[in-house]
Write a protein that holds these residues in place. Structure first.
Motif, PDB file in Angstrom:
ATOM      1  N   ILE A  24       2.343  11.076  -4.343  1.00 25.77           N
ATOM      2  CA  ILE A  24       1.817   9.975  -5.147  1.00 25.77           C
ATOM      3  C   ILE A  24       0.531   9.473  -4.502  1.00 25.77           C
ATOM      4  O   ILE A  24       0.462   9.296  -3.288  1.00 25.77           O
ATOM      5  CB  ILE A  24       2.866   8.848  -5.262  1.00 25.77           C
ATOM      6  N   GLY A  25      -0.476   9.252  -5.316  1.00 23.71           N
ATOM      7  CA  GLY A  25      -1.783   8.812  -4.824  1.00 23.71           C
ATOM      8  C   GLY A  25      -1.800   7.338  -4.451  1.00 23.71           C
ATOM      9  O   GLY A  25      -0.940   6.556  -4.880  1.00 23.71           O
ATOM     10  N   PRO A  26      -2.798   6.927  -3.661  1.00 19.47           N
ATOM     11  CA  PRO A  26      -2.900   5.541  -3.188  1.00 19.47           C
ATOM     12  C   PRO A  26      -2.964   4.501  -4.307  1.00 19.47           C
ATOM     13  O   PRO A  26      -2.388   3.426  -4.179  1.00 19.47           O
ATOM     14  CB  PRO A  26      -4.183   5.526  -2.362  1.00 19.47           C
ATOM     15  N   VAL A  27      -3.655   4.807  -5.400  1.00 19.30           N
ATOM     16  CA  VAL A  27      -3.775   3.836  -6.484  1.00 19.30           C
ATOM     17  C   VAL A  27      -2.405   3.596  -7.116  1.00 19.30           C
ATOM     18  O   VAL A  27      -2.005   2.452  -7.368  1.00 19.30           O
ATOM     19  CB  VAL A  27      -4.797   4.315  -7.537  1.00 19.30           C
ATOM     20  N   ILE A  38       5.183   3.219   2.080  1.00 22.14           N
ATOM     21  CA  ILE A  38       3.912   3.784   1.616  1.00 22.14           C
ATOM     22  C   ILE A  38       3.813   5.252   2.022  1.00 22.14           C
ATOM     23  O   ILE A  38       3.433   6.110   1.226  1.00 22.14           O
ATOM     24  CB  ILE A  38       2.721   2.963   2.176  1.00 22.14           C
ATOM     25  N   ARG A  39       4.165   5.542   3.257  1.00 18.61           N
ATOM     26  CA  ARG A  39       4.107   6.927   3.762  1.00 18.61           C
ATOM     27  C   ARG A  39       5.037   7.843   2.966  1.00 18.61           C
ATOM     28  O   ARG A  39       4.678   8.966   2.626  1.00 18.61           O
ATOM     29  CB  ARG A  39       4.467   6.941   5.257  1.00 18.61           C
ATOM     30  N   THR A  92      -4.681  -2.362   1.061  1.00 17.03           N
ATOM     31  CA  THR A  92      -3.470  -2.467   1.875  1.00 17.03           C
ATOM     32  C   THR A  92      -2.872  -1.095   2.089  1.00 17.03           C
ATOM     33  O   THR A  92      -2.473  -0.740   3.201  1.00 17.03           O
ATOM     34  CB  THR A  92      -2.446  -3.411   1.207  1.00 17.03           C
ATOM     35  N   VAL A  93      -2.818  -0.304   1.019  1.00 16.62           N
ATOM     36  CA  VAL A  93      -2.272   1.050   1.129  1.00 16.62           C
ATOM     37  C   VAL A  93      -3.097   1.871   2.112  1.00 16.62           C
ATOM     38  O   VAL A  93      -2.557   2.517   3.012  1.00 16.62           O
ATOM     39  CB  VAL A  93      -2.220   1.739  -0.253  1.00 16.62           C
ATOM     40  N   ARG A 128      -3.749   4.477   7.350  1.00 17.01           N
ATOM     41  CA  ARG A 128      -4.560   4.680   8.544  1.00 17.01           C
ATOM     42  C   ARG A 128      -3.801   4.294   9.812  1.00 17.01           C
ATOM     43  O   ARG A 128      -3.872   4.973  10.827  1.00 17.01           O
ATOM     44  CB  ARG A 128      -5.846   3.859   8.453  1.00 17.01           C
ATOM     45  N   ALA A 129      -3.055   3.201   9.741  1.00 12.24           N
ATOM     46  CA  ALA A 129      -2.283   2.736  10.899  1.00 12.24           C
ATOM     47  C   ALA A 129      -1.183   3.729  11.256  1.00 12.24           C
ATOM     48  O   ALA A 129      -0.901   3.950  12.431  1.00 12.24           O
ATOM     49  CB  ALA A 129      -1.684   1.366  10.624  1.00 12.24           C
TER      50      ALA A 129
END
Length: 164
Positions: free
Chosen positions: A139-142, A131-132, A154-155, A160-161
């Motif tokens: 690339i955006g979260p969606v 994801i990172r 989830t993304v 955040r984590a």
């Protein structure tokens, strides 16, 4: 109460199902596109189940749109129940509300008990590193959620984590 329609696109008849769900008063109709093998084939359904709230209604034309077998459908019904939402099926007309809902759940439990193990649908675990990397590529979260077959929440949680 929000009515969310869900349809699995398979052929030209699926377009008619989308129109039917809109005509039934669904505020939103989400469609699961045919996908290549190896990708979560229920990504849109999973995102709906992550989003749906108490009192909302998930509307489908047929029960088999919710999974490959009784266990999958039962899992969806239980997730809706946990969220305080209702399932409404148009063909045949079924709902998880009231006494009929208890009977539907009991029938699904009986079918699931007869199924051989191994038909359970598992969500693909999203790797925080993957994801990172996609986020760093601009690339955006969606879009990340769509590509990986996970929900937007989830993304956001994984990002955040990683930042923490």
């Amino acid at each position: 109460m929000l009515r969310i329609g869900y349809v699995r696109l398979r052929d030209e008849t699926s377009a008619g199902e989308t129109a039917m769900l809109k005509a039934m008063g669904c505020h939103v109709v989400r469609a699961e596109e045919p996908i290549p093998p190896g990708v979560d084939e229920f990504a849109v359904l999973d995102s709906i189940l992550d989003f749906i709230g108490p009192g909302d209604q998930l509307v489908v034309t047929r029960l088999d749109h919710l999974g490959r077998g009784g266990r999958n459908v039962l899992e969806v019904v239980e997730r809706l129940e946990q969220r305080g939402a209702i399932l409404f099926v148009t063909e045949p007309e079924l709902s998880t509300e009231g006494n009929g809902g208890r009977a539907l759940k009991a029938a699904l439990q009986a079918v699931a008990a007869l199924e051989p193990p191994g038909l359970v649908r598992r969500r693909r675990p999203a790797a925080a590193e993957e994801i990172r990397e996609l986020q760093q590529a601009g690339i955006g979260p969606v879009e990340i959620a769509r590509r990986l077959g996970v929900s937007r929440m989830t993304v956001w949680r994984k990002l955040r984590a990683v930042e923490a």
